[in-house]
Design an enzyme around this catalytic site. Structure first.
Site, PDB file in Angstrom:
ATOM      1  N   TYR A  91      99.568 135.469 -19.146  1.00 21.49           N
ATOM      2  CA  TYR A  91      99.019 136.199 -19.233  1.00 21.49           C
ATOM      3  C   TYR A  91      99.993 137.439 -19.985  1.00 21.49           C
ATOM      4  O   TYR A  91     101.226 137.976 -20.093  1.00 21.49           O
ATOM      5  CB  TYR A  91      99.444 136.644 -17.760  1.00 21.49           C
TER       6      TYR A  91
ATOM      7  N   ARG B  90     112.244 148.646   4.032  1.00 24.51           N
ATOM      8  CA  ARG B  90     111.817 147.936   2.741  1.00 24.51           C
ATOM      9  C   ARG B  90     112.959 146.452   3.078  1.00 24.51           C
ATOM     10  O   ARG B  90     112.106 145.485   2.368  1.00 24.51           O
ATOM     11  CB  ARG B  90     112.597 149.021   2.585  1.00 24.51           C
TER      12      ARG B  90
ATOM     13  N   LYS C 170      94.675 138.405  -6.837  1.00 25.03           N
ATOM     14  CA  LYS C 170      93.667 138.014  -7.145  1.00 25.03           C
ATOM     15  C   LYS C 170      92.645 137.253  -6.238  1.00 25.03           C
ATOM     16  O   LYS C 170      92.142 137.769  -5.198  1.00 25.03           O
ATOM     17  CB  LYS C 170      93.755 136.905  -9.119  1.00 25.03           C
TER      18      LYS C 170
ATOM     19  N   ASP D 200     103.585 130.279 -12.699  1.00 18.97           N
ATOM     20  CA  ASP D 200     102.598 131.505 -11.606  1.00 18.97           C
ATOM     21  C   ASP D 200     101.340 130.634 -11.367  1.00 18.97           C
ATOM     22  O   ASP D 200     100.565 130.105 -12.149  1.00 18.97           O
ATOM     23  CB  ASP D 200     102.525 132.195 -12.767  1.00 18.97           C
TER      24      ASP D 200
HETATM   25  C1  LIG Z   1      97.102 139.125 -12.508  1.00 20.58           C
HETATM   26  C2  LIG Z   1      98.086 138.766 -13.055  1.00 20.58           C
HETATM   27  C3  LIG Z   1      99.413 139.265 -12.888  1.00 20.58           C
HETATM   28  C4  LIG Z   1     100.396 140.293 -13.001  1.00 20.58           C
HETATM   29  O1  LIG Z   1     100.408 140.585 -11.074  1.00 20.58           O
HETATM   30  P1  LIG Z   1      98.844 142.268 -10.998  1.00 20.58           P
HETATM   31  O2  LIG Z   1      99.064 142.080  -9.133  1.00 20.58           O
HETATM   32  O3  LIG Z   1      98.281 142.853 -11.690  1.00 20.58           O
HETATM   33  O4  LIG Z   1     100.902 143.131 -11.260  1.00 20.58           O
HETATM   34  C5  LIG Z   1     100.382 138.371 -13.536  1.00 20.58           C
HETATM   35  N1  LIG Z   1     100.363 136.510 -13.734  1.00 20.58           N
HETATM   36  C6  LIG Z   1      98.448 136.376 -13.450  1.00 20.58           C
HETATM   37  C7  LIG Z   1      98.552 134.800 -14.116  1.00 20.58           C
HETATM   38  C8  LIG Z   1      97.917 137.118 -13.003  1.00 20.58           C
HETATM   39  O5  LIG Z   1      95.953 137.263 -13.428  1.00 20.58           O
END
Ligand SMILES: *Cc1c(COP(=O)(O)O)cnc(C)c1O
Length: 386
Positions: free
Chosen positions: A108, A55, A206, A181
């Site tokens: 998001y 961890r 992503k 983000d």
């Molecule tokens: C998918 C996404 C998230 C969340 O991420 P997870 O891996 O699904 O927890 C946050 N911000 C954006 C812009 C996203 O596309």
């Protein structure tokens, strides 16, 4: 290659080499998946290589963290079990109950839910503001109480663009931290820390992972005191990335540059095709000169990304019909993988904001343009549009 040389090298070189030296014992050029929870100590407290429990630290995760930090031109990276786990840990690390956060008015959905349903109960207040208007963001800041301005750019699904440099100025004037983000752009197209942001957030699920085979998240920072606080919470709350997931994301990152260029090439062809199609009423893409964020995107992004949104004639029913007729584009949530995906935000990812200011047009379709043969993608869209 020394670490110093690595920091100065180009993006693709860093993507392939940063964070890991070939294993001194075996020469393995790729880090093993260290599937171990604990590490033998040579006498009490005698750690080899600094690892005591997975961890707190795991060598496969360390390789990923070093790599993504180098790609974002940050000092420290932290890998999490998901993007939302990274966000949750970040909020606990930098906010306290009673603080205030400014969030995108088109955040998001999962991020909005985290603020609205989880952080609120913990005593954190938030106000929405449009990221494309830094004066509106400034007006939403409550002097003395706002700890964080949280931004996405481009946003989802309308691809609004925030001017990161201008947002950093208004945020820092108020003594707050700017969190960006960077999931939609990826570090290949945009490096928020270089533009003045304090923290970069990723859903590595992503583009970073890029193959729709892993869920993960990351944080990257430059400031070492901030890194210390995040590192403490990473271990103390424990939503860490496991070794296999870390390995998958690291493998994805090695090809990020070539994948993003192909995503962008294909998206540009899709945009051109849709713009000339009689059944399409509007194409939304930051690379188009009529996009309101075009000028800012041209300044802060290398290219305009792989996400394209468009609206069709004939209202929601035609949009749903289009969604039922594709063969190459796969209907599904998520984005950023090698395969082309698409979705109907009004009925899928954005169903929860129906009836609010954030409602998206019902004739809108969002594409995550993959890296297949462009002609096949265009033929598929042509068939689906009828
Ligand atoms: C998918 C996404 C998230 C969340 O991420 P997870 O891996 O699904 O927890 C946050 N911000 C954006 C812009 C996203 O596309």
């Amino acid at each position: 290659m020394t670490q110093e040389h690595r920091q100065k090298s180009g993006f693709e070189t860093r993507a392939i080499h940063a964070g890991y030296e070939p294993d001194p014992m075996t020469g393995a050029v790729i880090p093993p998946i260290y599937a171990t929870s604990t590490y033998k100590q040579d006498g009490v407290g005698g750690l080899r290589g600094g690892y005591e429990y997975s961890r707190s630290g795991n060598p496969t995760r360390t390789a990923l963290e070093g790599n993504i930090a180098a790609l974002e031109e940050g000092e420290r990276g932290f890998a999490f079990a998901s993007g939302l786990a990274a966000e949750d840990t970040l909020l606990r690390a930098i906010c306290s109950p009673g603080d205030h956060v400014v969030i995108p008015d088109d955040a998001y959905g999962g991020t909005f839910r985290l603020f609205d349903k989880v952080a609120t109960r913990w005593g954190l207040e938030h106000s929405p503001a449009p990221v494309s208007d830094h004066e509106a963001v400034q007006a939403a800041i409550i002097p003395g109480r706002t700890k964080v301005v949280w931004v996405e750019t481009p946003t989802n699904p309308l691809l609004n663009i925030g001017d990161i440099e201008a947002l950093a100025t208004v945020t820092h004037d108020a003594g707050a931290l700017l969190v960006v983000d960077n999931t939609f752009a990826s570090p290949y197209l945009q490096q928020p820390l270089v533009l003045g942001a304090d923290v970069v957030v990723h859903s590595t699920t992503k583009y970073c992972g890029g193959h729709s085979d892993v869920v993960g998240g990351a944080l990257v920072v430059r400031d070492l005191e901030l890194a210390e606080r995040i590192g403490f919470h990473h271990n103390a709350t424990g939503a860490v990335a496991g070794p296999f997931d870390s390995w998958l994301v690291l493998r994805g990152l090695k090809t990020l540059g070539v994948r993003m260029d192909r995503h962008c090439d294909n998206a540009e062809q899709v945009v051109e095709f849709l713009s000339g199609h009689g059944a399409v009423t509007q194409v939304i893409y930051p690379g188009l000169e009529d996009h309101p964020g075009h000028e800012v995107a041209s300044r802060q992004m290398k290219r305009y990304g792989g996400i394209v949104s468009f609206r069709v004639t004939g209202g929601e029913q035609h949009a749903l019909d289009v969604c039922a007729r594709t063969e190459v584009f796969t209907l599904g949530e998520s984005l950023g993988g090698v395969e082309s995906l698409f979705e109907h935000p009004g009925r899928m990812t954005h169903a929860s904001v129906a009836g609010t200011d954030l409602e998206v047009p019902s004739d809108l379709i969002r594409l995550s343009v993959g890296i297949e043969t462009a002609d096949d993608l265009l033929a598929d869209l042509d068939r689906a549009l009828g």
